[in-house]
Scaffold this motif. Structure first.
Motif, PDB file in Angstrom:
ATOM      1  N   CYS A 109     -13.926  12.146 -10.498  1.00 10.14           N
ATOM      2  CA  CYS A 109     -13.103  11.116 -10.077  1.00 10.14           C
ATOM      3  C   CYS A 109     -13.905   9.660 -10.108  1.00 10.14           C
ATOM      4  CB  CYS A 109     -12.976  11.100  -8.464  1.00 10.14           C
ATOM      5  SG  CYS A 109     -11.820  12.689  -8.025  1.00 10.14           S
ATOM      6  N   PRO A 118      -4.644   0.204  -6.172  1.00 14.18           N
ATOM      7  CA  PRO A 118      -4.364   0.873  -5.174  1.00 14.18           C
ATOM      8  C   PRO A 118      -3.023   0.656  -4.634  1.00 14.18           C
ATOM      9  CG  PRO A 118      -6.591  -0.006  -4.537  1.00 14.18           C
ATOM     10  CD  PRO A 118      -6.023  -0.417  -5.783  1.00 14.18           C
ATOM     11  N   GLU A 149       2.743  11.057 -11.290  1.00 19.27           N
ATOM     12  CA  GLU A 149       1.671  11.897 -12.278  1.00 19.27           C
ATOM     13  C   GLU A 149       2.702  12.979 -12.835  1.00 19.27           C
ATOM     14  OE1 GLU A 149      -0.274  14.424 -13.421  1.00 19.27           O
ATOM     15  OE2 GLU A 149      -2.271  14.036 -12.521  1.00 19.27           O
ATOM     16  N   HIS A 168      -4.760  13.942 -10.828  1.00 19.85           N
ATOM     17  CA  HIS A 168      -4.065  13.466  -9.426  1.00 19.85           C
ATOM     18  C   HIS A 168      -4.941  12.973  -8.419  1.00 19.85           C
ATOM     19  CE1 HIS A 168      -0.711  13.856  -6.447  1.00 19.85           C
ATOM     20  NE2 HIS A 168      -1.927  13.730  -5.821  1.00 19.85           N
ATOM     21  N   LEU A 169      -6.052  14.017  -8.135  1.00 20.71           N
ATOM     22  CA  LEU A 169      -7.016  13.511  -7.351  1.00 20.71           C
ATOM     23  C   LEU A 169      -8.090  12.417  -7.569  1.00 20.71           C
ATOM     24  CD1 LEU A 169      -8.215  17.004  -6.450  1.00 20.71           C
ATOM     25  CD2 LEU A 169      -6.623  15.536  -5.117  1.00 20.71           C
ATOM     26  N   THR A 170      -7.923  12.123  -8.908  1.00 18.46           N
ATOM     27  CA  THR A 170      -8.688  10.966  -9.356  1.00 18.46           C
ATOM     28  C   THR A 170      -8.053   9.643  -8.906  1.00 18.46           C
ATOM     29  OG1 THR A 170      -9.883  12.018 -11.044  1.00 18.46           O
ATOM     30  CG2 THR A 170      -9.885   9.673 -11.418  1.00 18.46           C
ATOM     31  N   GLU A 185      -5.808   9.407  -6.450  1.00 15.23           N
ATOM     32  CA  GLU A 185      -6.158   9.169  -5.160  1.00 15.23           C
ATOM     33  C   GLU A 185      -7.446   8.714  -4.827  1.00 15.23           C
ATOM     34  OE1 GLU A 185      -3.185  12.840  -3.514  1.00 15.23           O
ATOM     35  OE2 GLU A 185      -5.340  12.823  -2.961  1.00 15.23           O
ATOM     36  N   GLY A 237      -7.267   5.158  -4.881  1.00 22.19           N
ATOM     37  CA  GLY A 237      -6.440   4.406  -3.962  1.00 22.19           C
ATOM     38  C   GLY A 237      -4.938   4.276  -4.023  1.00 22.19           C
ATOM     39  N   THR A 276      -1.046   5.305  -4.858  1.00 22.80           N
ATOM     40  CA  THR A 276      -0.023   6.148  -4.314  1.00 22.80           C
ATOM     41  C   THR A 276       0.219   7.167  -5.322  1.00 22.80           C
ATOM     42  OG1 THR A 276       0.458   4.478  -2.890  1.00 22.80           O
ATOM     43  CG2 THR A 276       2.077   6.281  -2.922  1.00 22.80           C
ATOM     44  N   THR A 277       0.056   8.438  -5.410  1.00 25.90           N
ATOM     45  CA  THR A 277       0.157   9.415  -6.438  1.00 25.90           C
ATOM     46  C   THR A 277       1.245  10.289  -6.048  1.00 25.90           C
ATOM     47  OG1 THR A 277      -2.186   9.139  -6.698  1.00 25.90           O
ATOM     48  CG2 THR A 277      -1.098  10.684  -7.984  1.00 25.90           C
TER      49      THR A 277
END
Ligand SMILES: [Zn+2]
Length: 443
Positions: A118, A132, A138, A152-154, A156, A159, A161-162
């Motif tokens: 990340c 952010p 995504e 996706h988690l990257t 997040e 910061g 909004t995904t």
């Protein structure tokens, strides 16, 4: 708001970076040696001990590793392969990248590996203008491959909004984007943005009415081709950024606002060497130098790499960038795996793409090269080329002749150009630019 995600690391002086890399390299190699019989055998092959390799220059004493070594061990039943260094109880995620055999290659990540994944990705995305406050659709494939879940988690972690949209539901995607009364962004392959525009036309949606303002693109190399990016930006009225990464390393390098190549974002995590792809001899990291990247993990627990040949041909840039990041920059010239030889001439699909992009707007820039028979390629390779909808049929023959001539002039081989309708090449998934039709599976 700050302009650099991790200012401390991304603006390190060359000396300070070399010290950080040396320290982590020594720790990593000692760890590899202790935990993996495979890596121990590499040290034995080089007749060295971990303590002999103290700086990046010393890496030359170690033999290379190939992705195929990992692939083969997985084919023999190993979960994440011969380079596994962490025990299964420390591994929390397995994803995959394209393998060398047509089968996916599995990659393990520990909790710390996930954090590091990340961090590298956030550096790249931040350089590309992701913040952010962005709402990011995504649109990669949420399956085995890193582009979905891990990326996706990257977003997040940065910061943003995904929205986990995935692929395969493009009509709903367009409807939702049209409905939302805010600026939005997309994370996808560039050809997906092209595909989506075709679909918008079918649905009578004006792409400019969709508030898609930022495009974060990866998975295909075409963004650095002059003309290709422009088309995507023009269609949607967005700012398109290019990101480079691979499954086994993570997403790590992105362009800054100056667009002078991809800023290397893996400092402190991956050591990258440059070699001559034919002789495997080292090439000096000088401005403009061209060579193959070779990767060594210096902070990786589950699936480290140690002098792994990428077979990707890159050009590096070392002049300072006005953004303040001190990392080197690079552009992708081509994957050695995608290179083919026509009557003794080396051809990279990206080079062909550059030639085709100069024939806009008559051509859309979308293309696919099809090799029908196995090498030696002593026949004109078929190139499917999309012709713009508004070019009348009686102009097609002339266009084919002009494009054939341009390719012969630029690349010294005679192609078999076939025009296809606009909207038929770009797909929702990664678009294969080179199809080896004589093989069962394409790379
Ligand atoms: Zn920059």
């Amino acid at each position: 708001m700050r302009s650099i995600w991790n200012e401390e690391v991304e603006t390190l002086s060359a000396d300070a970076l070399a010290r950080l890399e040396a320290e982590r390299l020594q720790q990593q190699l000692a760890y590899n040696y202790e935990t993996s019989p495979f890596f121990r055998s590499k040290f034995e092959e080089g007749r060295v001990r971990p303590k002999d390799i103290r700086h990046r220059e010393d890496l030359l004493r170690l033999p290379f590793m190939e992705k195929s070594e990992i692939n083969e061990s997985q084919n023999d039943g190993s979960l994440i392969g011969i380079n596994q260094c962490a025990p299964i109880e420390k591994i929390i995620r397995i994803q995959a990248t394209g393998g060398t055999t047509g089968r996916p290659m599995r990659i393990g990540m520990t909790r710390r590996d996930v954090v590091d994944f990340c961090e590298m990705g956030a550096r790249a995305l931040w350089a590309m203008g992701c913040r952010p406050s962005d709402i990011v659709f995504e649109c990669m494939n949420y399956n085995l491959y890193v582009g979905g879940l891990s990326d996706h988690l990257t977003f997040e972690a940065l910061g943003a909004t995904t929205i986990p949209f995935g692929i395969g539901n493009s009509r709903n995607l367009l409807e939702m984007m049209t409905q939302i009364d805010s600026d939005v962004a997309i994370w996808s392959t560039p050809s997906y943005a092209v595909r989506l525009a075709e679909l918008a036309a079918e649905m009578n949606i004006d792409p400019r009415a969709v508030r898609l303002k930022k495009g974060f693109f990866s998975g295909e190399a075409g963004m650095q081709v002059a003309g290709y990016r422009d088309r995507i930006e023009e269609i949607w009225g967005l700012v398109a950024g290019d990101l480079y990464g691979t499954g086994e390393l993570g997403m790590h390098s992105g362009e800054c606002e100056h667009r002078r190549g991809l800023h290397y974002g893996a400092s402190g995590y991956i050591l990258t060497e440059l070699i001559n792809p034919e002789t495997a001899q080292p090439i000096l990291f000088e401005n403009g130098a061209i060579g193959e990247f070779v990767y060594t993990s210096i902070q990786r627990e589950a699936s480290p790499l140690m002098r792994m040949r990428s077979h990707d041909l890159m050009q590096v840039f070392t002049e300072p960038c006005a953004c303040g990041r001190t990392s080197f920059r690079f552009r992708v010239i081509g994957r050695s795996d995608d290179m083919f030889i026509v009557k003794g001439v080396n051809v990279f699909p990206l080079g062909v793409q550059e030639t085709l992009a100069r024939h806009r707007p008559e051509l859309t820039g979308e293309y696919q090269i099809i090799l029908n028979r196995s090498p030696p390629i002593d026949y004109p390779p078929r190139i499917l080329v999309e012709v713009a909808r508004d070019v009348p049929a009686d102009k097609h023959a002339e266009l084919v002749a002009a494009v054939s001539e341009a390719i012969q002039r630029d690349h010294n081989f005679k192609p078999d150009i076939k025009l296809v309708e606009q909207g038929t090449i770009a797909t929702e998934k990664k678009t294969h630019r080179l199809v080896r039709a004589y093989q069962e599976e394409t790379s």
